[in-house]
Design a protein around this motif. Structure first.
Motif, short mmCIF file in Angstrom:
data_model
loop_
_atom_site.label_atom_id
_atom_site.label_comp_id
_atom_site.label_asym_id
_atom_site.label_seq_id
_atom_site.Cartn_x
_atom_site.Cartn_y
_atom_site.Cartn_z
N ARG A 29 -43.08 8.80 -17.36
CA ARG A 29 -43.47 9.32 -16.06
C ARG A 29 -43.58 8.20 -15.03
NH1 ARG A 29 -47.36 9.57 -19.74
NH2 ARG A 29 -49.38 8.54 -19.44
N PHE A 30 -43.82 6.98 -15.49
CA PHE A 30 -43.96 5.86 -14.56
C PHE A 30 -42.61 5.39 -14.04
CE2 PHE A 30 -47.60 5.47 -17.57
CZ PHE A 30 -48.59 5.86 -16.67
N ASP A 31 -41.52 5.98 -14.53
CA ASP A 31 -40.20 5.70 -13.98
C ASP A 31 -39.96 6.47 -12.69
OD1 ASP A 31 -39.76 4.23 -16.29
OD2 ASP A 31 -38.76 5.89 -17.32
N ILE A 32 -40.85 7.41 -12.37
CA ILE A 32 -40.66 8.32 -11.24
C ILE A 32 -41.51 7.88 -10.06
CG2 ILE A 32 -40.79 10.74 -10.50
CD1 ILE A 32 -40.78 11.47 -13.52
N GLU A 33 -40.89 7.83 -8.90
CA GLU A 33 -41.63 7.58 -7.66
C GLU A 33 -41.06 8.46 -6.57
OE1 GLU A 33 -42.82 3.92 -4.63
OE2 GLU A 33 -42.05 3.47 -6.65
N GLN A 34 -41.87 9.35 -6.04
CA GLN A 34 -41.43 10.38 -5.09
C GLN A 34 -40.93 9.77 -3.79
OE1 GLN A 34 -44.31 13.48 -4.59
NE2 GLN A 34 -43.24 14.45 -2.87
N GLY A 35 -39.88 10.39 -3.21
CA GLY A 35 -39.33 9.97 -1.92
C GLY A 35 -39.83 10.84 -0.79
N ILE A 36 -38.95 11.08 0.20
CA ILE A 36 -39.39 11.80 1.41
C ILE A 36 -39.42 13.30 1.20
CG2 ILE A 36 -38.47 9.97 2.86
CD1 ILE A 36 -36.20 11.90 3.63
N ALA A 37 -38.77 13.81 0.15
CA ALA A 37 -38.80 15.25 -0.10
C ALA A 37 -40.15 15.66 -0.69
CB ALA A 37 -37.67 15.66 -1.05
N ARG A 86 -36.84 7.19 -6.25
CA ARG A 86 -36.28 5.85 -6.36
C ARG A 86 -36.71 5.24 -7.69
NH1 ARG A 86 -40.40 5.20 -1.62
NH2 ARG A 86 -38.99 6.86 -1.02
N PRO A 87 -35.90 4.32 -8.21
CA PRO A 87 -36.30 3.67 -9.47
C PRO A 87 -37.52 2.80 -9.27
CG PRO A 87 -34.36 2.61 -8.57
CD PRO A 87 -34.60 3.83 -7.72
N ARG A 88 -38.33 2.69 -10.28
CA ARG A 88 -39.50 1.84 -10.20
C ARG A 88 -39.09 0.41 -9.94
NH1 ARG A 88 -43.29 1.70 -15.38
NH2 ARG A 88 -41.39 0.72 -16.15
N LYS A 89 -39.86 -0.27 -9.16
CA LYS A 89 -39.52 -1.63 -8.74
C LYS A 89 -39.33 -2.54 -9.95
CE LYS A 89 -41.00 -5.22 -5.53
NZ LYS A 89 -42.06 -5.64 -4.56
N GLY A 90 -38.12 -3.10 -10.03
CA GLY A 90 -37.84 -4.09 -11.06
C GLY A 90 -37.18 -3.57 -12.32
N ASN A 91 -37.15 -2.22 -12.54
CA ASN A 91 -36.59 -1.76 -13.82
C ASN A 91 -35.21 -1.12 -13.68
OD1 ASN A 91 -37.09 0.77 -12.73
ND2 ASN A 91 -38.18 1.54 -14.52
N GLN A 92 -34.83 -0.68 -12.48
CA GLN A 92 -33.50 -0.13 -12.23
C GLN A 92 -33.13 1.00 -13.20
OE1 GLN A 92 -32.80 -1.05 -9.14
NE2 GLN A 92 -30.74 -1.78 -9.59
N GLU A 93 -34.07 1.91 -13.45
CA GLU A 93 -33.79 3.11 -14.24
C GLU A 93 -33.49 4.27 -13.30
OE1 GLU A 93 -35.94 3.98 -18.08
OE2 GLU A 93 -37.35 2.56 -17.22
N PHE A 94 -32.34 4.90 -13.50
CA PHE A 94 -31.88 5.90 -12.54
C PHE A 94 -31.87 7.32 -13.07
CE2 PHE A 94 -30.49 2.06 -10.49
CZ PHE A 94 -30.57 2.35 -9.14
#
Length: 622
Positions: free
Chosen positions: A88-96, A162-170
């Motif tokens: 779950r920490f791979d997820i960071e919500q955007g503008i939607a 967006r991917p979590r900072k530094g891990n580039q998981e998409f």
């Protein structure tokens, strides 16, 4: 002890927009090209005007992760689909405003088996062609959605997840894009219902718990749901202003959260019940009791503090159950079988399903309810707690965003004599307003609606109606039944399909199969293993698969390698007849052994309620 869904097979998956992943990828690999999805183009129309208001569209670019990673003036970090494990920490919500979907997705990451069905094995290295696929449960069927990996950006920022900072998981970014494509655009993800996301990600059934009138032992309810692999989310009520707003206590109004755990922790001279939540925003957290950095965590002497508490800005936090109930409105629990908090499921109970796909209700403009569509079911045993669950899923095309009214209403009636003879449709006289014994209960249905009942044994009917326009839907009726050898042997698991009154001996698994009322040899093998052999004989004694040159059954008159409903009915009745005699003989053998044991002639193998293979102690003399 719980209803097990049918395994997901390639043949049961629908290709969204008729796009086949393998053929599209192979074509791109042969031509050394990266896939570009014409059905969801890299244009503003795929985003939607609502989310682009106030944005400088001249700076809008759609970039693939590989290209963007090379264009930034930062140390190069190659993109990954999944790095280590999905979290779950791979997820960071955007503008939607799609927290309702991301909260459900965050909960799904705690059930790796279910998550894998959606993500499958994909990567940015092996056979990479810029194309990815994801699966969603839609209206009783798994649907595979294909997308390219071009993601909308403005400058260095991704517009959406967006991917979590530094891990580039998409994987979260691409999964969100696939869901936006399924829904029509990213704007169609801007606000929605948590129940819809939970069902779309699992195909399960949602139990909604009102936290203001929830059971007293909320902690045990959450822990029980977690042990069954349930998805759990919750929501805060609306704030004083429209939209999501951060409140003084750190919570966000009109916002969805993931429930990730619950514990009872030692505090001062007593115990405190606490619950753990995760915010899809990634950082904004609860500032009250048991939050990160709170006095309670400093004062507790519980030895589990090291395992439970981490002071990080990751969106996850603890709070007391009391604060949880005071600040959140609803708790949503989703599983493949219903979760009832009044009683739950004991080892001798099992949920069984009757499913009605592709159902249509005609609209009614006269005002009088139309009752042509009727679904019958039987409650055969008096069970503790809720024993019947009715679940409606409305096809998305039947819903309108501007509609405030629900598209379906339904009633549940107990059918008494002399109307029990009607198996397909009750006459209008049954619904006479002058009769007081029909016990009808009316409920309104949203796109996904579930209602639990405690019904006494009898014959029942579900009667839905569409107040206005034509509506397409899926209906599932879950029945809680005893799960023992004795009940299995005498056919308690066999359910009646309302439209086929003469087929009461056909098992639920056959009637509810995705392939329809027609099976081949492999499906017959799986069905017989599940319905006849489970609980009766050793797991080694499985029904052997027929050889290719052998007909699947002697009753197949069409010689086409398949059994239709009529042919299978004849075969099933004969098998059940043989099974009953086998079980009776088995009980007769136990009776003879037990009688000899009582007479002191020989030791007896333990029977129901004891460990198999152990001997009973010698009977005491009086």
């Amino acid at each position: 002890m719980a209803y097990n869904p049918e395994p997901l097979s390639e043949t049961s998956v629908i290709k969204f927009n008729d796009q086949d992943f393998h053929s599209l990828r192979d074509r791109c690999l042969q031509k050394h090209l990266h896939f570009e999805d014409e059905t969801f183009p890299a244009e503003a129309s795929s985003i939607g005007g609502e989310l682009l208001q106030g944005k400088n569209l001249s700076n809008l670019e759609w970039k693939r992760p590989w290209v963007r990673a090379n264009s930034l003036s930062l140390p190069f970090v190659p993109p990954h689909f999944i790095l280590d494990d999905a979290s779950r920490f791979d997820i960071e919500q955007g503008i939607a405003g799609d927290c309702w979907f991301l909260a459900a997705l965050g909960s799904l990451t705690q059930n790796p088996q279910c998550l894998q069905k959606i993500l499958m094995d994909q990567s940015f290295s092996h056979q990479y062609a810029g194309i990815f696929r994801f699966r969603f449960w839609q209206y009783g069927q798994w649907v595979e959605v294909v997308v390219d990996d071009r993601l909308p950006t403005i400058g260095r920022d991704y517009l959406f997840v967006r991917p979590r900072k530094g891990n580039q998981e998409f994987w979260p970014c691409l999964l969100e894009k696939a869901y936006a494509k399924l829904r029509g655009s990213y704007s169609n993800l801007h606000y929605g219902y948590i129940e819809n996301a939970l069902v779309d990600l699992t195909g399960g059934v949602v139990t909604t718990v009102n936290l203001h009138s929830s059971p007293s032992d909320l902690l045990m309810a959450v822990k029980m749901a977690a042990e069954t692999g349930s998805l759990m989310t919750c929501a805060t009520p609306n704030g004083p202003t429209a939209g999501a707003q951060v409140m003084k206590n750190g919570l966000v109004s009109q916002h969805a959260y993931t429930v990730t755990g619950a514990e009872k922790i030692q505090y001062k001279r007593g115990w405190e019940e606490i619950i753990r939540l995760w915010n899809p925003w990634g950082k904004t957290e609860w500032r009250g009791r048991w939050g990160d950095g709170s006095r309670e965590w400093q004062e507790t002497r519980d030895r589990r503090k090291i395992q439970l508490y981490e002071n990080k800005e990751d969106g996850e936090f603890w709070m007391s159950c009391q604060d949880f109930q005071e600040n959140f409105s609803c708790l949503f629990i989703c599983n493949q079988f219903p979760i009832t908090l009044d009683h739950g499921i004991t080892p001798h109970e099992r949920w069984h399903l009757i499913m009605f796909k592709n159902q249509v209700l005609l609209g009614n403009t006269t005002g009088a309810p139309r009752r042509e569509t009727q679904y019958f079911f039987d409650v055969s045993e008096l069970m503790r707690g809720h024993n019947v669950v009715v679940s409606f899923t409305v096809r998305p095309q039947s819903l309108k965003a501007e509609d405030e009214n629900f598209p379906i209403r339904f009633q549940v009636f107990k059918v008494r004599q002399p109307f029990q003879q009607f198996q397909e449709r009750l006459p209008p006289t049954f619904f006479s307003p002058f009769r007081h014994d029909i016990q009808g209960i009316e409920y309104e249905v949203n796109s996904n609606f579930t209602k639990s009942f405690h019904l006494i044994p009898g014959h029942y009917v579900v009667v839905p109606s569409a107040p206005r326009e034509k509506t397409e839907y899926l209906l599932r009726i879950f029945l809680k039944m005893p799960d023992s050898d004795r009940y299995r042997a005498f056919g308690i698991l066999r359910l009646v399909l309302p439209s086929s009154p003469g087929n009461g001996l056909i098992p639920m698994s056959f009637l509810c199969s995705n392939q329809g009322l027609d099976i081949d040899a492999t499906q017959l093998q799986n069905l017989l293993n599940q319905e006849l052999l489970t609980g009766m004989v050793s797991p080694r004694a499985c029904w052997s698969q027929p050889q290719p040159d052998t007909p699947p059954a002697a009753t197949s008159l069409k010689v086409d390698g398949r059994l239709d409903q009529e042919e299978f009915g004849r075969l099933w009745r004969r098998l059940v007849h043989c099974q009953v005699w086998l079980v009776l003989c088995n009980y007769h053998s136990y009776f003879i052994k037990f009688s000899k044991y009582l007479l002191g002639a020989q030791p007896c193998t333990r029977v129901k309620g004891h460990e198999k293979g152990e001997e009973l102690p010698a009977p005491r003399s009086r």
